[in-house]
Design an enzyme around this catalytic site. Sequence first.
Site, PDB file in Angstrom:
ATOM      1  N   HIS A  99      -4.413 -27.220 -16.381  1.00  0.00           N
ATOM      2  CA  HIS A  99      -4.597 -26.485 -17.641  1.00  0.00           C
ATOM      3  C   HIS A  99      -3.323 -25.742 -17.999  1.00  0.00           C
ATOM      4  CE1 HIS A  99      -5.048 -23.407 -14.553  1.00  0.00           C
ATOM      5  NE2 HIS A  99      -4.845 -22.483 -15.473  1.00  0.00           N
ATOM      6  N   ASP A 101      -2.731 -21.895 -19.947  1.00  0.00           N
ATOM      7  CA  ASP A 101      -3.609 -20.730 -20.048  1.00  0.00           C
ATOM      8  C   ASP A 101      -4.078 -20.484 -21.484  1.00  0.00           C
ATOM      9  OD1 ASP A 101      -3.494 -20.149 -17.325  1.00  0.00           O
ATOM     10  OD2 ASP A 101      -1.637 -19.011 -17.555  1.00  0.00           O
ATOM     11  N   HIS A 258      -0.583 -26.234 -15.261  1.00  0.00           N
ATOM     12  CA  HIS A 258      -0.533 -25.877 -13.841  1.00  0.00           C
ATOM     13  C   HIS A 258      -1.902 -26.053 -13.190  1.00  0.00           C
ATOM     14  CE1 HIS A 258      -1.419 -22.056 -15.898  1.00  0.00           C
ATOM     15  NE2 HIS A 258      -2.023 -21.656 -14.790  1.00  0.00           N
ATOM     16  N   ARG A 273      -1.714 -11.295 -11.047  1.00  0.00           N
ATOM     17  CA  ARG A 273      -1.278 -12.120 -12.169  1.00  0.00           C
ATOM     18  C   ARG A 273      -1.169 -11.270 -13.414  1.00  0.00           C
ATOM     19  NH1 ARG A 273      -2.945 -15.202 -16.291  1.00  0.00           N
ATOM     20  NH2 ARG A 273      -2.756 -17.452 -16.219  1.00  0.00           N
TER      21      ARG A 273
HETATM   22  C1  SIN Z   1      -3.762 -19.573 -12.415  1.00  0.00           C
HETATM   23  O1  SIN Z   1      -3.209 -18.667 -13.001  1.00  0.00           O
HETATM   24  O2  SIN Z   1      -4.185 -20.560 -12.987  1.00  0.00           O
HETATM   25  C2  SIN Z   1      -3.921 -19.455 -10.897  1.00  0.00           C
HETATM   26  C3  SIN Z   1      -2.736 -19.974 -10.187  1.00  0.00           C
HETATM   27  C4  SIN Z   1      -2.870 -19.842  -8.692  1.00  0.00           C
HETATM   28  O3  SIN Z   1      -3.734 -19.099  -8.207  1.00  0.00           O
HETATM   29  O4  SIN Z   1      -2.096 -20.491  -7.994  1.00  0.00           O
END
Ligand code: SIN
Length: 282
Positions: A99, A101, A258, A273
């Site tokens: 995906h 974000d 990602h 995050r």
């Molecule tokens: C994400 O922000 O999609 C999570 C990425 C991760 O936990 O590696």
Amino acid sequence: MLKAEPLTGHIGAEIVGVDLSEPLTNTLGAALRQALARYLVLFFRDQTLDLAAQKRITAVFGPLMRIPYVEPSPQDPDVIAVLKEADERDIGVFGGDWHSDFSFLERPPAGSVLYAVEVPPYGGDTIWSNQARAYDTLPDDLKALVDSRRAVHSGAPYGKAHAPEDPQALSRSIKMRRGDPEADRETLHPAVRRHPESGRKALFVNPIYTIRLEGMSEAESRPLLDRLYRHATRPDFTCRVRWAPRSLAIWDNRMTLHYAINDYDGHRRLMYRTTFAGERPG
Ligand code: SIN
């Protein structure tokens, strides 16, 4: 000055010789923004950062942004604690599918910053895929399909209309609001977007949030989207990052997809995050 060591031929660089806990000068900030536009994912090792420092770094790339439907950390409303506890087995994790974000927002985030606090002894890597490279290498028929076409996005996992019928149970350690009809609102974005600084064009469709292509039904769109996703996530376009405590990644959310790999049952993983705002895709 900043030294970038590429992780692969197409995406990602480890930045060495920078201590992000020090005040960030305008010159360093500009160099980091330039490096991000070029490599799309920047990775730093051995950074000792608290949440205030992480937020300062995030703001170098754009205004801090709070994302909907995901409960922020009780420590700070601008931060999400991406956590899976050691006893949480056979469940989904936050970001555990390809995906970008929150592409269903009118202005999806321009990027994110992820800081590793506690990582499993193995597994828990993150993969990114370069969607500019994916666009450049699309077969002609797919290029003709996406050029000048918009894709329809909705907050499928958080809404009602497109919610997965049998969603995999998600880690209890990350709280999400689901079943909100407001998340079903459809947003149209160009299926190919241009980076505002580098001018690069990138494929902009999203396996989680794109529900169809404009002018087509969901059923007509499905096989075409599936072909696009297969191409978009070819290993040739990716880099994979192995985390250690105090590693930090910054990524461009306009030009990449990602995927958080969920292969570390029995071990705790905690990441902080933060997100920076972007423009309406164009
Ligand atoms: C994400 O922000 O999609 C999570 C990425 C991760 O936990 O590696």
